[in-house]
Design a protein around this motif. Structure first.
Motif, mmCIF file in Angstrom:
data_model
loop_
_atom_site.group_PDB
_atom_site.id
_atom_site.type_symbol
_atom_site.label_atom_id
_atom_site.label_comp_id
_atom_site.label_asym_id
_atom_site.label_seq_id
_atom_site.Cartn_x
_atom_site.Cartn_y
_atom_site.Cartn_z
ATOM 1 N N GLY A 284 32.124 41.754 33.740
ATOM 2 C CA GLY A 284 31.838 42.741 32.702
ATOM 3 C C GLY A 284 33.133 43.168 32.025
ATOM 4 O O GLY A 284 34.197 43.200 32.655
ATOM 5 N N ILE A 285 33.041 43.450 30.752
ATOM 6 C CA ILE A 285 34.184 43.974 30.009
ATOM 7 C C ILE A 285 33.950 45.474 29.859
ATOM 8 O O ILE A 285 33.022 45.900 29.168
ATOM 9 C CB ILE A 285 34.331 43.301 28.633
ATOM 10 C CG1 ILE A 285 34.228 41.776 28.777
ATOM 11 C CG2 ILE A 285 35.652 43.712 27.996
ATOM 12 C CD1 ILE A 285 35.224 41.169 29.726
ATOM 13 N N ASP A 286 34.784 46.266 30.519
ATOM 14 C CA ASP A 286 34.522 47.706 30.576
ATOM 15 C C ASP A 286 35.056 48.422 29.341
ATOM 16 O O ASP A 286 35.538 47.794 28.387
ATOM 17 C CB ASP A 286 35.073 48.306 31.876
ATOM 18 C CG ASP A 286 36.598 48.312 31.945
ATOM 19 O OD1 ASP A 286 37.264 48.033 30.933
ATOM 20 O OD2 ASP A 286 37.128 48.621 33.037
ATOM 21 N N GLY A 287 34.980 49.735 29.361
ATOM 22 C CA GLY A 287 35.375 50.538 28.195
ATOM 23 C C GLY A 287 36.843 50.440 27.860
ATOM 24 O O GLY A 287 37.247 50.747 26.732
ATOM 25 N N ARG A 288 37.657 50.003 28.810
ATOM 26 C CA ARG A 288 39.096 49.813 28.569
ATOM 27 C C ARG A 288 39.424 48.335 28.317
ATOM 28 O O ARG A 288 40.577 47.946 28.343
ATOM 29 C CB ARG A 288 39.890 50.331 29.770
ATOM 30 C CG ARG A 288 39.852 51.843 29.923
ATOM 31 C CD ARG A 288 40.769 52.288 31.055
ATOM 32 N NE ARG A 288 40.177 52.048 32.372
ATOM 33 C CZ ARG A 288 40.857 52.043 33.516
ATOM 34 N NH1 ARG A 288 42.170 52.220 33.493
ATOM 35 N NH2 ARG A 288 40.250 51.833 34.665
ATOM 36 N N ASN A 289 38.391 47.551 28.082
ATOM 37 C CA ASN A 289 38.522 46.103 27.849
ATOM 38 C C ASN A 289 39.152 45.371 29.029
ATOM 39 O O ASN A 289 39.781 44.328 28.848
ATOM 40 C CB ASN A 289 39.301 45.816 26.560
ATOM 41 C CG ASN A 289 38.442 46.024 25.326
ATOM 42 O OD1 ASN A 289 37.268 45.633 25.299
ATOM 43 N ND2 ASN A 289 39.004 46.657 24.319
ATOM 44 N N ARG A 290 38.959 45.912 30.212
ATOM 45 C CA ARG A 290 39.367 45.207 31.423
ATOM 46 C C ARG A 290 38.234 44.272 31.859
ATOM 47 O O ARG A 290 37.051 44.575 31.652
ATOM 48 C CB ARG A 290 39.665 46.183 32.555
ATOM 49 C CG ARG A 290 40.792 47.169 32.293
ATOM 50 C CD ARG A 290 41.037 48.009 33.543
ATOM 51 N NE ARG A 290 39.774 48.527 34.074
ATOM 52 C CZ ARG A 290 39.555 48.796 35.359
ATOM 53 N NH1 ARG A 290 40.506 48.597 36.266
ATOM 54 N NH2 ARG A 290 38.392 49.268 35.755
ATOM 55 N N GLN A 291 38.599 43.154 32.469
ATOM 56 C CA GLN A 291 37.615 42.245 33.037
ATOM 57 C C GLN A 291 37.400 42.632 34.498
ATOM 58 O O GLN A 291 38.329 42.564 35.306
ATOM 59 C CB GLN A 291 38.092 40.801 32.870
ATOM 60 C CG GLN A 291 38.206 40.401 31.406
ATOM 61 C CD GLN A 291 38.866 39.058 31.177
ATOM 62 O OE1 GLN A 291 38.917 38.216 32.076
ATOM 63 N NE2 GLN A 291 39.369 38.849 29.970
ATOM 64 N N VAL A 292 36.188 43.064 34.805
ATOM 65 C CA VAL A 292 35.836 43.503 36.154
ATOM 66 C C VAL A 292 34.624 42.705 36.625
ATOM 67 O O VAL A 292 33.880 42.154 35.819
ATOM 68 C CB VAL A 292 35.538 45.022 36.196
ATOM 69 C CG1 VAL A 292 36.761 45.825 35.758
ATOM 70 C CG2 VAL A 292 34.341 45.367 35.310
ATOM 71 N N GLN A 293 34.440 42.654 37.948
ATOM 72 C CA GLN A 293 33.331 41.878 38.492
ATOM 73 C C GLN A 293 32.227 42.811 38.971
ATOM 74 O O GLN A 293 32.463 43.718 39.773
ATOM 75 C CB GLN A 293 33.821 40.987 39.645
ATOM 76 C CG GLN A 293 35.098 40.215 39.350
ATOM 77 C CD GLN A 293 35.109 39.534 37.991
ATOM 78 O OE1 GLN A 293 34.133 38.889 37.595
ATOM 79 N NE2 GLN A 293 36.210 39.661 37.264
ATOM 80 N N ASN A 294 31.026 42.540 38.449
ATOM 81 C CA ASN A 294 29.869 43.387 38.730
ATOM 82 C C ASN A 294 28.780 42.597 39.447
ATOM 83 O O ASN A 294 28.787 41.373 39.457
ATOM 84 C CB ASN A 294 29.306 43.949 37.422
ATOM 85 C CG ASN A 294 30.328 44.742 36.638
ATOM 86 O OD1 ASN A 294 31.070 45.536 37.213
ATOM 87 N ND2 ASN A 294 30.379 44.531 35.332
ATOM 88 N N ILE A 295 27.831 43.352 39.992
ATOM 89 C CA ILE A 295 26.707 42.736 40.686
ATOM 90 C C ILE A 295 25.395 43.239 40.100
ATOM 91 O O ILE A 295 25.309 44.377 39.607
ATOM 92 C CB ILE A 295 26.774 43.030 42.205
ATOM 93 C CG1 ILE A 295 25.859 42.093 42.980
ATOM 94 C CG2 ILE A 295 26.465 44.491 42.512
ATOM 95 C CD1 ILE A 295 26.086 42.110 44.479
#
Length: 508
Positions: free
Chosen positions: A73-84
């Protein structure tokens, strides 16, 4: 993945146009891997942890039989994070709705991870210690790496002390895939099976091609070590030496390791917008370890034969230099062609220069219209009646030291179209075959209007091209076998089938 009697395909999709952006997880289902029905998007931006995009990932069926999706997922800070995400109703075989737990993201990039280069988690695998593992593509400078994480409950993930695998000078690793293969036979293995041999595949953002290595994996050290000489770069092995990227495999109830690849457009952006779509999935392929242990072999899934219709057969065709044979009696804009070529006079092969390391460059220099000693010989597909427009799928044999021969396989698209804005590369790969032993080589080519997929030497070398003919369209498309080499080529057998049209994106 396969779940409750259905194959599920999740893919990156822009519902607002035929260009990249607004990415969601589109969702289609099938009973046979060939005919597909669409469902509503499974995952789309809706939470702070994926509000700017739901990028690629993988599905894993957990021990309780319930599937889980790990995605970037690309979060509100445009970081790439891993979601489930989990199915809202696991009893629904169509898995129409998915929920995202509030504890997302489950994997946050720490200070040592580049948050702008951290994506595409693999299918997870379970170790003998009952811990799950998952790898995420990343980079540090130009060092590509697969960051490894472990978990006991698929909820809390801990970063391992070292990457699963890494390689200098390769840049960003996208869509990594990691799985075991059986030492013999064509059956695949479950992702969590323990084996002597493993495959690590990566899509290199620097080259826009994919490469894989074979090697050994230690659960104790959680490290993958490629076999000697295997590289994750331009000199490495590839599933497909053409327009093929962002692939993913899965294990199915037929005990197959099934490979999906994405064939991007070679058309112009303007034409993509006019069409309203861009990019297709290749035909799904079964993949297994070659008996040599040095590479993988691929072959279209057997379900594709359901689309075969009227066929024609030719045998014992002799082609001298400059001769061709037209395959008549079937429509060839959608066709499945199998042929075996025999070459007896290998002494006429051209000398092979050891400096020729890049097969694609060699194919560009020695295309289908450049006469040789043994070859070029093969097929002209999507050809116009006057042959002013055609795509060549061919082999050329070279002779090296000690009478060893090198076989080059090519897709030469240079004569396919004159329409502006179309990318027309020549694609090629070397074929690991001892042509001196039996003096023959096989070819299977799938033709589907704008896609050509070829399998040389029973799937040892595969090439996919996107073709956009102007004249050779529909009933105006022709198919030929040809020989432009000095050595006589005999086609001991050729069979071609018309292919019917699969049900694609037709509602349930």
């Amino acid at each position: 993945m396969f779940y409750k009697g259905l194959y599920h395909l999740f893919y990156q999709y822009n519902p607002k146009g035929a260009v990249w952006g607004n990415i969601v997880w589109a969702h289609s289902v099938s009973k046979d891997l060939i005919n597909w029905a669409p469902l509503p998007p499974a995952i789309y931006p809706s939470k702070p942890f994926d509000i700017n995009g739901c990028w690629s990932g993988s599905a894993t069926v957990l021990l309780n039989g319930v599937p889980a999706i790990l995605y970037t997922g690309i979060d509100g800070r445009n970081r790439q994070v891993q979601n489930i995400a989990f199915p809202k109703d696991p009893a629904d075989p169509y898995l129409r709705e998915w929920v995202k737990p509030s504890y997302n993201p489950v994997i946050d990039p720490d200070a040592a991870v580049n948050a702008s280069a951290f994506r595409d988690p693999t299918t997870a695998w379970l170790g003998p210690d009952r811990r799950w593992r998952v790898a995420v593509g990343s980079k540090v400078g130009l060092r590509g790496l697969a960051v490894l994480y472990t978990s006991r409950n698929f909820k809390k993930w801990v970063k391992a002390a070292a990457p699963l695998h890494a390689a200098e000078g390769t840049g960003m690793w996208e869509c990594p895939d990691f799985y075991p293969v059986a030492g013999r036979g064509r059956n695949g293995l479950d992702t969590s099976a323990i084996s002597e041999k493993y495959v690590f595949k990566v899509s290199l953002d620097l080259t826009r091609f994919e490469y894989y290595t074979l090697g050994r994996y230690s659960f104790r050290e959680d490290r993958f070590v490629p076999d000697k000489g295997m590289k994750d770069n331009r000199t490495g092995l590839r599933y497909d030496y053409g327009n093929f990227y962002a692939s993913k495999t899965f294990f199915d109830p037929e005990k197959r390791r099934v490979l999906w690849g994405w064939a991007n457009e070679s058309d112009s952006v303007g034409d993509d917008v006019t069409k309203g779509w861009a990019g297709v999935q290749t035909v799904p392929r079964a993949v297994w370890l070659d008996k040599s242990g040095r590479q993988l072999v691929q072959w279209p899934v057997r379900e594709l034969k359901k689309l075969r219709g009227k066929s024609v057969v030719a045998r014992e065709l002799v082609l001298n230099k400059g001769q061709r044979y037209e395959v008549k009696g079937i429509a060839t804009s959608q066709a499945d062609v199998e042929a075996t070529f025999e070459v007896k006079d290998l002494d006429r092969a051209e000398a092979f220069d050891p400096s020729w390391k890049d097969a694609q460059e060699l194919c560009q220099k020695r295309g289908a219209d450049v006469a040789g000693g043994v070859g070029p010989f093969g097929l002209w597909v999507l050809a116009s009646a006057d042959l002013s427009e055609r795509t060549a799928v061919f082999f050329r044999v070279f002779k090296g030291s000690e009478k060893k021969h090198t076989v080059l396989m090519c897709h030469d698209d240079s004569s396919s179209t004159s329409r502006p804005g179309v990318w027309k590369p020549s694609f090629a790969g070397f074929v690991d075959v001892d042509i001196e032993k039996d003096k023959k080589i096989s070819l299977r080519t799938l033709i589907d209007a704008s896609v050509v997929e070829s399998f040389g030497a029973k799937g040892k070398t595969c090439i996919t091209s996107r073709i956009y003919p102007v004249h050779a369209v529909g009933a105006a498309a022709h198919l030929y076998a040809f020989n432009n080499g000095g050595a006589v080529v005999k086609i001991s057998g050729l069979r071609a089938w018309e292919l019917g049209t699969a049900n694609m994106n037709l509602a349930l």
